[in-house]
Design an enzyme around this catalytic site. Structure first.
Site, PDB file in Angstrom:
ATOM      1  N   ASP A   1       0.095  32.279  27.298  1.00  0.00           N
ATOM      2  CA  ASP A   1       1.023  32.192  25.581  1.00  0.00           C
ATOM      3  C   ASP A   1       0.850  34.211  25.759  1.00  0.00           C
ATOM      4  O   ASP A   1       0.543  34.480  26.192  1.00  0.00           O
ATOM      5  CB  ASP A   1      -0.739  32.391  25.174  1.00  0.00           C
ATOM      6  CG  ASP A   1      -0.597  32.085  23.818  1.00  0.00           C
ATOM      7  OD1 ASP A   1      -0.902  30.951  23.070  1.00  0.00           O
ATOM      8  OD2 ASP A   1      -0.348  33.195  23.606  1.00  0.00           O
ATOM      9  N   ILE A   2       1.576  34.519  25.141  1.00  0.00           N
ATOM     10  CA  ILE A   2       2.893  35.540  24.473  1.00  0.00           C
ATOM     11  C   ILE A   2       1.660  36.663  24.215  1.00  0.00           C
ATOM     12  O   ILE A   2       1.474  37.768  24.204  1.00  0.00           O
ATOM     13  CB  ILE A   2       3.718  35.622  23.772  1.00  0.00           C
ATOM     14  CG1 ILE A   2       4.505  37.301  24.306  1.00  0.00           C
ATOM     15  CG2 ILE A   2       3.053  35.632  22.688  1.00  0.00           C
ATOM     16  CD1 ILE A   2       5.029  36.730  26.101  1.00  0.00           C
TER      17      ILE A   2
ATOM     18  N   GLU B   1      -0.811  27.311  14.056  1.00  0.00           N
ATOM     19  CA  GLU B   1       0.477  28.505  13.493  1.00  0.00           C
ATOM     20  C   GLU B   1       1.309  27.677  14.570  1.00  0.00           C
ATOM     21  O   GLU B   1       2.388  28.081  14.061  1.00  0.00           O
ATOM     22  CB  GLU B   1       0.325  29.613  14.934  1.00  0.00           C
ATOM     23  CG  GLU B   1       1.105  30.271  15.109  1.00  0.00           C
ATOM     24  CD  GLU B   1       0.987  31.731  16.137  1.00  0.00           C
ATOM     25  OE1 GLU B   1      -0.607  32.034  17.078  1.00  0.00           O
ATOM     26  OE2 GLU B   1       1.428  32.290  16.837  1.00  0.00           O
TER      27      GLU B   1
ATOM     28  N   HIS C   1       0.608  21.605  21.564  1.00  0.00           N
ATOM     29  CA  HIS C   1       0.063  22.316  22.711  1.00  0.00           C
ATOM     30  C   HIS C   1      -1.076  23.092  23.134  1.00  0.00           C
ATOM     31  O   HIS C   1      -2.177  22.447  22.589  1.00  0.00           O
ATOM     32  CB  HIS C   1       0.410  23.509  23.073  1.00  0.00           C
ATOM     33  CG  HIS C   1      -0.112  24.428  21.344  1.00  0.00           C
ATOM     34  ND1 HIS C   1       0.810  24.600  19.925  1.00  0.00           N
ATOM     35  CD2 HIS C   1      -0.630  25.560  21.012  1.00  0.00           C
ATOM     36  CE1 HIS C   1       0.422  25.244  19.584  1.00  0.00           C
ATOM     37  NE2 HIS C   1      -0.718  25.800  19.808  1.00  0.00           N
TER      38      HIS C   1
ATOM     39  N   HIS D   1      -4.237  24.816  25.157  1.00  0.00           N
ATOM     40  CA  HIS D   1      -4.545  25.894  25.680  1.00  0.00           C
ATOM     41  C   HIS D   1      -5.711  25.744  26.648  1.00  0.00           C
ATOM     42  O   HIS D   1      -6.575  25.172  26.702  1.00  0.00           O
ATOM     43  CB  HIS D   1      -5.471  26.944  24.616  1.00  0.00           C
ATOM     44  CG  HIS D   1      -4.374  27.089  23.408  1.00  0.00           C
ATOM     45  ND1 HIS D   1      -4.182  28.320  22.932  1.00  0.00           N
ATOM     46  CD2 HIS D   1      -4.873  26.583  21.750  1.00  0.00           C
ATOM     47  CE1 HIS D   1      -3.536  28.588  21.582  1.00  0.00           C
ATOM     48  NE2 HIS D   1      -4.092  27.323  21.443  1.00  0.00           N
TER      49      HIS D   1
END
Ligand code: 5GP
Length: 129
Positions: free
Chosen positions: A29-30, A88, A93, A95
């Site tokens: 994750d960025i 978002e 996805h 996490h």
């Protein structure tokens, strides 16, 4: 229009890739909650987790487990927290977040990493796969 995560899978947007197979893709994750915060996604672009067909859903969980086991070895933490939000990015996805306390699962507290730090932890997680 392709989601930002589909663009990552296609290599149109760079990512710190941990692993991919035919159907799934894992990358850092960025904007991580914690060192090693990883996202696992199906290559099939579907918005919501429970809209996945059963086979893709089960495959995503098994894929996420494999990545979580490597992540646990790579990062000093009590356990790997799992969360699915999706407010978002409308592409399923999972996490995977190394945690020591409940607050580590809070998406309000983020850490900043340099490119070198992203690369180092990416390589470390990959080394346990
Ligand atoms: P959610 O949709 O679950 O609320 O959050 C989306 C997650 O994707 C966030 O944690 C955010 O930091 C991450 N994210 C959004 N855009 C990118 C991107 O371009 N690259 C990466 N690696 N992560 C992203």
């Amino acid at each position: 229009m392709a989601s930002i995560f589909t663009k990552i899978i296609l290599g149109e947007i760079p990512s710190y890739k941990i692993y991919e197979d035919e159907k799934y893709y894992a990358f850092l994750d960025i904007n991580p909650n914690a060192l090693g915060h990883t996202l696992c996604i199906p290559k099939k672009e579907v918005d919501k987790l429970f809209d996945l067909d059963d086979e893709t859903y089960k495959g995503l969980m098994i894929f996420s487990k494999k990545i979580a086991e490597a992540l646990k070895k790579a990062v000093d933490c009590q356990r790997i927290g799992v969360s699915v939000i999706g407010l978002e990015v409308p592409h399923v996805h999972v996490h995977l977040i190394p945690i020591n306390k409940m607050d580590d699962m809070s998406f309000n507290s983020k850490i900043k990493l340099s490119d070198d730090e992203f690369v180092d932890i990416m390589k470390k997680i990959k080394s346990y796969l």
